[in-house]
Design a protein around this motif. Structure first.
Motif, PDB file in Angstrom:
ATOM      1  N   ARG A  18     -84.630  12.688   5.443  1.00 14.18           N
ATOM      2  CA  ARG A  18     -83.313  13.033   4.903  1.00 14.18           C
ATOM      3  C   ARG A  18     -82.767  11.940   3.989  1.00 14.18           C
ATOM      4  NH1 ARG A  18     -82.496  15.365  10.097  1.00 14.18           N
ATOM      5  NH2 ARG A  18     -81.466  13.465  10.846  1.00 14.18           N
ATOM      6  N   VAL A  19     -83.104  10.690   4.265  1.00 13.06           N
ATOM      7  CA  VAL A  19     -82.622   9.615   3.390  1.00 13.06           C
ATOM      8  C   VAL A  19     -83.700   9.186   2.393  1.00 13.06           C
ATOM      9  CG1 VAL A  19     -80.947   8.777   5.075  1.00 13.06           C
ATOM     10  CG2 VAL A  19     -83.238   7.778   5.051  1.00 13.06           C
ATOM     11  N   ARG A  20     -84.773   9.970   2.330  1.00 13.29           N
ATOM     12  CA  ARG A  20     -85.820   9.819   1.322  1.00 13.29           C
ATOM     13  C   ARG A  20     -86.561   8.489   1.421  1.00 13.29           C
ATOM     14  NH1 ARG A  20     -82.792  12.582  -3.952  1.00 13.29           N
ATOM     15  NH2 ARG A  20     -82.323  14.559  -2.916  1.00 13.29           N
ATOM     16  N   ILE A  21     -86.903   8.125   2.645  1.00 13.27           N
ATOM     17  CA  ILE A  21     -87.762   6.964   2.879  1.00 13.27           C
ATOM     18  C   ILE A  21     -89.207   7.449   2.952  1.00 13.27           C
ATOM     19  CG2 ILE A  21     -88.453   5.257   4.606  1.00 13.27           C
ATOM     20  CD1 ILE A  21     -86.083   4.257   3.268  1.00 13.27           C
ATOM     21  N   GLU A  22     -90.089   6.784   2.258  1.00 13.20           N
ATOM     22  CA  GLU A  22     -91.494   7.174   2.235  1.00 13.20           C
ATOM     23  C   GLU A  22     -92.111   7.112   3.644  1.00 13.20           C
ATOM     24  OE1 GLU A  22     -89.946   5.012   0.480  1.00 13.20           O
ATOM     25  OE2 GLU A  22     -90.503   5.017  -1.639  1.00 13.20           O
ATOM     26  N   ALA A  23     -93.175   7.898   3.851  1.00 12.63           N
ATOM     27  CA  ALA A  23     -93.837   7.939   5.154  1.00 12.63           C
ATOM     28  C   ALA A  23     -94.557   6.625   5.467  1.00 12.63           C
ATOM     29  CB  ALA A  23     -94.824   9.106   5.204  1.00 12.63           C
ATOM     30  N   ARG A  24     -94.993   5.915   4.444  1.00 11.43           N
ATOM     31  CA  ARG A  24     -95.701   4.645   4.664  1.00 11.43           C
ATOM     32  C   ARG A  24     -94.705   3.533   5.000  1.00 11.43           C
ATOM     33  NH1 ARG A  24     -94.607   1.669   0.197  1.00 11.43           N
ATOM     34  NH2 ARG A  24     -93.964   2.835  -1.666  1.00 11.43           N
ATOM     35  N   PRO A  25     -95.161   2.431   5.596  1.00 17.87           N
ATOM     36  CA  PRO A  25     -94.255   1.290   5.841  1.00 17.87           C
ATOM     37  C   PRO A  25     -93.693   0.747   4.530  1.00 17.87           C
ATOM     38  CG  PRO A  25     -96.243   1.081   7.164  1.00 17.87           C
ATOM     39  CD  PRO A  25     -96.479   2.227   6.218  1.00 17.87           C
ATOM     40  N   VAL A  26     -92.413   0.466   4.514  1.00 20.25           N
ATOM     41  CA  VAL A  26     -91.752  -0.017   3.301  1.00 20.25           C
ATOM     42  C   VAL A  26     -91.032  -1.323   3.616  1.00 20.25           C
ATOM     43  CG1 VAL A  26     -91.455   2.297   2.350  1.00 20.25           C
ATOM     44  CG2 VAL A  26     -89.652   1.322   3.793  1.00 20.25           C
ATOM     45  N   ARG A  27     -90.689  -2.050   2.578  1.00 20.56           N
ATOM     46  CA  ARG A  27     -89.985  -3.313   2.743  1.00 20.56           C
ATOM     47  C   ARG A  27     -88.549  -3.074   3.243  1.00 20.56           C
ATOM     48  NH1 ARG A  27     -91.270  -7.793   3.676  1.00 20.56           N
ATOM     49  NH2 ARG A  27     -89.684  -8.758   2.351  1.00 20.56           N
ATOM     50  N   PRO A  28     -87.966  -4.045   3.961  1.00 21.79           N
ATOM     51  CA  PRO A  28     -86.595  -3.862   4.476  1.00 21.79           C
ATOM     52  C   PRO A  28     -85.584  -3.515   3.395  1.00 21.79           C
ATOM     53  CG  PRO A  28     -87.615  -5.796   5.466  1.00 21.79           C
ATOM     54  CD  PRO A  28     -88.555  -5.316   4.410  1.00 21.79           C
ATOM     55  N   ARG A  30     -85.936  -1.671   0.922  1.00 22.03           N
ATOM     56  CA  ARG A  30     -86.005  -0.232   0.617  1.00 22.03           C
ATOM     57  C   ARG A  30     -85.093   0.542   1.569  1.00 22.03           C
ATOM     58  NH1 ARG A  30     -85.193   3.953  -0.588  1.00 22.03           N
ATOM     59  NH2 ARG A  30     -86.537   5.719  -1.086  1.00 22.03           N
ATOM     60  N   TRP A  31     -85.071   0.136   2.823  1.00 17.06           N
ATOM     61  CA  TRP A  31     -84.151   0.754   3.779  1.00 17.06           C
ATOM     62  C   TRP A  31     -82.702   0.479   3.389  1.00 17.06           C
ATOM     63  CZ3 TRP A  31     -84.008   4.155   7.628  1.00 17.06           C
ATOM     64  CH2 TRP A  31     -85.218   4.548   8.226  1.00 17.06           C
ATOM     65  N   VAL A  32     -82.422  -0.737   2.961  1.00 13.96           N
ATOM     66  CA  VAL A  32     -81.051  -1.082   2.564  1.00 13.96           C
ATOM     67  C   VAL A  32     -80.582  -0.172   1.436  1.00 13.96           C
ATOM     68  CG1 VAL A  32     -79.601  -2.870   1.532  1.00 13.96           C
ATOM     69  CG2 VAL A  32     -81.209  -3.470   3.356  1.00 13.96           C
ATOM     70  N   ARG A  33     -81.441   0.036   0.440  1.00 17.02           N
ATOM     71  CA  ARG A  33     -81.073   0.907  -0.686  1.00 17.02           C
ATOM     72  C   ARG A  33     -80.856   2.345  -0.220  1.00 17.02           C
ATOM     73  NH1 ARG A  33     -85.266  -1.929  -3.284  1.00 17.02           N
ATOM     74  NH2 ARG A  33     -86.616  -0.091  -3.180  1.00 17.02           N
ATOM     75  N   ALA A  34     -81.697   2.797   0.709  1.00 21.57           N
ATOM     76  CA  ALA A  34     -81.595   4.186   1.177  1.00 21.57           C
ATOM     77  C   ALA A  34     -80.319   4.439   1.963  1.00 21.57           C
ATOM     78  CB  ALA A  34     -82.810   4.528   2.039  1.00 21.57           C
ATOM     79  N   LEU A  35     -79.823   3.406   2.628  1.00 18.72           N
ATOM     80  CA  LEU A  35     -78.631   3.578   3.464  1.00 18.72           C
ATOM     81  C   LEU A  35     -77.338   3.364   2.694  1.00 18.72           C
ATOM     82  CD1 LEU A  35     -79.848   1.840   6.745  1.00 18.72           C
ATOM     83  CD2 LEU A  35     -79.679   4.297   6.279  1.00 18.72           C
ATOM     84  N   ARG A  36     -77.447   3.037   1.422  1.00 21.01           N
ATOM     85  CA  ARG A  36     -76.250   2.835   0.601  1.00 21.01           C
ATOM     86  C   ARG A  36     -76.105   3.970  -0.403  1.00 21.01           C
ATOM     87  NH1 ARG A  36     -75.049  -3.346  -1.084  1.00 21.01           N
ATOM     88  NH2 ARG A  36     -73.011  -2.382  -1.349  1.00 21.01           N
ATOM     89  N   SER A  37     -74.872   4.185  -0.835  1.00 20.13           N
ATOM     90  CA  SER A  37     -74.589   5.160  -1.885  1.00 20.13           C
ATOM     91  C   SER A  37     -73.281   4.759  -2.541  1.00 20.13           C
ATOM     92  CB  SER A  37     -74.463   6.571  -1.297  1.00 20.13           C
ATOM     93  OG  SER A  37     -73.304   6.667  -0.479  1.00 20.13           O
ATOM     94  N   PRO A  38     -73.062   5.139  -3.809  1.00 23.08           N
ATOM     95  CA  PRO A  38     -71.781   4.809  -4.453  1.00 23.08           C
ATOM     96  C   PRO A  38     -70.584   5.350  -3.679  1.00 23.08           C
ATOM     97  CG  PRO A  38     -73.382   5.547  -6.076  1.00 23.08           C
ATOM     98  CD  PRO A  38     -73.994   5.786  -4.733  1.00 23.08           C
ATOM     99  N   ALA A 172     -75.951  11.682   7.428  1.00 27.51           N
ATOM    100  CA  ALA A 172     -77.403  11.525   7.509  1.00 27.51           C
ATOM    101  C   ALA A 172     -77.790  10.051   7.483  1.00 27.51           C
ATOM    102  CB  ALA A 172     -78.082  12.276   6.356  1.00 27.51           C
ATOM    103  N   ARG A 173     -77.132   9.269   6.645  1.00 22.70           N
ATOM    104  CA  ARG A 173     -77.413   7.833   6.588  1.00 22.70           C
ATOM    105  C   ARG A 173     -77.008   7.152   7.896  1.00 22.70           C
ATOM    106  NH1 ARG A 173     -75.976   9.055   1.175  1.00 22.70           N
ATOM    107  NH2 ARG A 173     -77.576   8.347  -0.308  1.00 22.70           N
ATOM    108  N   GLY A 174     -75.864   7.547   8.443  1.00 22.11           N
ATOM    109  CA  GLY A 174     -75.431   6.970   9.711  1.00 22.11           C
ATOM    110  C   GLY A 174     -76.391   7.297  10.844  1.00 22.11           C
TER     111      GLY A 174
END
Length: 284
Positions: A18-28, A30-38, A172-174
Motif C-alpha cells: 500500500r505504501v509502495r515499498i518494493e518486495a526486496r530489502p531496501v535501505r532505511p 526508502r522507508w522514510v520516503r514512503a512514510l512521508r507525503s506533502p 495506510a502509512r500509519g
C-alpha cells in the motif's frame, strides 16, 4: 517475538504494498520516503505539534503543565523524543529532537507522551524506587494506543484537514509504520536474546523487516541498549488494549471523561503495575 512475526507477516506485506515499498530489502531511507507525503508533512508539521499533543488525554491535561516540561535538543539521535524523569511525578522532561519526519514524528511524539503522562500521574506516596515504570510499562502501552488513534477515523473527525481523500493514504502509512515498529521490536528482541553478531542481525532485518542494513547499522539497531523487549511487551499489550478501550469507552475513548478513571488508576501505581497486568484488568 516469533509469534508476533508470524502473526503480522501477511498484514506487513500488504502494508508494504500500500505504501509502495518494493518486495526486496531496501535501505532505511526508502522507508522514510514512503512514510512521508506533502499532505502529511503539512497536517502534522512541527509547528503547533506541542499544542496538538495537549489535546490528548484531556481528562488529566490540567495537571501536566506544572509537571511535564518540553526541552529542545540538538544532539538527540533519531526522530524519537526522549522522556527523562529526574523526579516523578513533579519533574518529567520531554526532550524534543531536531530531526523532523512529518507523520512519523507525530506518532513518535504521541507515543512518548503516553510515557510522560504515566510518569506525571504516578502517586508521590510510593517509595521513590517504585515511582518509575517497570520494563514492560503501562506508559509505553498507553503511548502506542494513543499513537494508533492518530490514524483512526475518530481522530480524523476532530480535524477537518483529515477529512476526504487525504485520510486513507495517511492511515495506510500509519498502519505500515505501526507494523514495522512492532516487527522491529520483535526482531531486536530476538537479536538481544540470541546475542547475534552483525551478519546475523543483517539477515534478520532483511528477512523480517525488508530493510537492508550495513554491519554498523545492524548492530546499532539490534544490539544497542534499545529497550527492545520493553517495546515488544508494550506493543503486545497495546494490541489488546486498543480494542478493549474502544469496546468500553467508544472509539473516541481518549477524549471520553470516563477514560480518566482507568488511566489514572494505572499510572498512579507506577512500577507496581505491568502492562500485562493492566490488560487483564481491562479484560483484554
Amino acid at each position: 517475538a516469533e509469534r508476533l512475526l508470524a502473526a503480522t507477516e501477511d498484514a506487513f506485506q500488504e502494508a508494504r504494498e500500500r505504501v509502495r515499498i518494493e518486495a526486496r530489502p531496501v535501505r532505511p531511507e526508502r522507508w522514510v520516503r514512503a512514510l512521508r507525503s506533502p499532505e502529511g508533512d503539512a497536517i502534522f508539521s512541527r509547528e503547533g505539534r506541542l499544542r496538538r499533543l495537549a489535546g490528548f488525554f484531556p481528562s488529566v491535561a490540567r495537571e501536566l503543565p506544572s509537571r511535564v516540561r518540553a526541552v529542545s535538543s540538538r544532539i538527540t539521535l533519531g526522530p524519537r523524543p526522549r522522556v527523562l524523569v529526574p523526579r516523578a511525578p513533579d519533574d518529567v522532561r520531554f526532550v524534543v529532537p531536531s530531526l523532523e519526519l512529518g507523520l512519523a514524528s507525530e506518532l513518535f511524539f504521541v507515543e512518548a507522551l503516553g510515557r510522560a503522562v504515566a510518569a506525571a500521574l504516578v502517586s508521590p506516596a510510593l517509595p521513590p524506587a517504585l515511582r518509575y515504570p517497570t520494563v514492560g510499562s503501562v506508559g509505553r502501552a498507553l503511548g502506542l494506543v494513543a499513537a494508533r488513534a492518530v490514524v483512526e477515523p475518530a481522530y480524523a473527525r476532530r480535524d477537518e484537514r483529515l477529512r476526504g481523500r487525504v485520510f486513507e493514504p495517511l492511515r495506510a502509512r500509519g498502519e505500515a509504520m505501526r507494523l514495522l515498529s512492532q516487527r522491529l521490536a520483535a526482531v531486536a528482541t530476538l537479536a538481544e536474546r540470541r546475542r547475534l553478531g552483525a551478519e546475523a542481525c543483517r539477515d534478520l532485518a532483511a528477512s523480517h523487516l525488508g530493510i537492508a542494513l550495513s554491519r554498523g547499522e545492524a548492530i546499532l539497531t539490534m544490539r544497542s541498549p534499545s529497550f527492545a523487549e520493553a517495546r515488544l511487551r508494550a506493543h503486545l499489550a497495546a494490541e489488546r488494549l486498543y480494542p478493549a478501550f474502544v469496546e468500553r469507552y467508544d472509539e473516541d475513548f481518549l477524549w471520553n471523561p470516563r477514560f480518566e478513571e482507568p488511566l489514572r488508576a494505572a499510572a498512579e501505581r507506577g512500577g507496581l503495575l505491568s502492562a500485562e497486568a493492566f490488560t487483564k484488568e481491562m479484560g483484554a
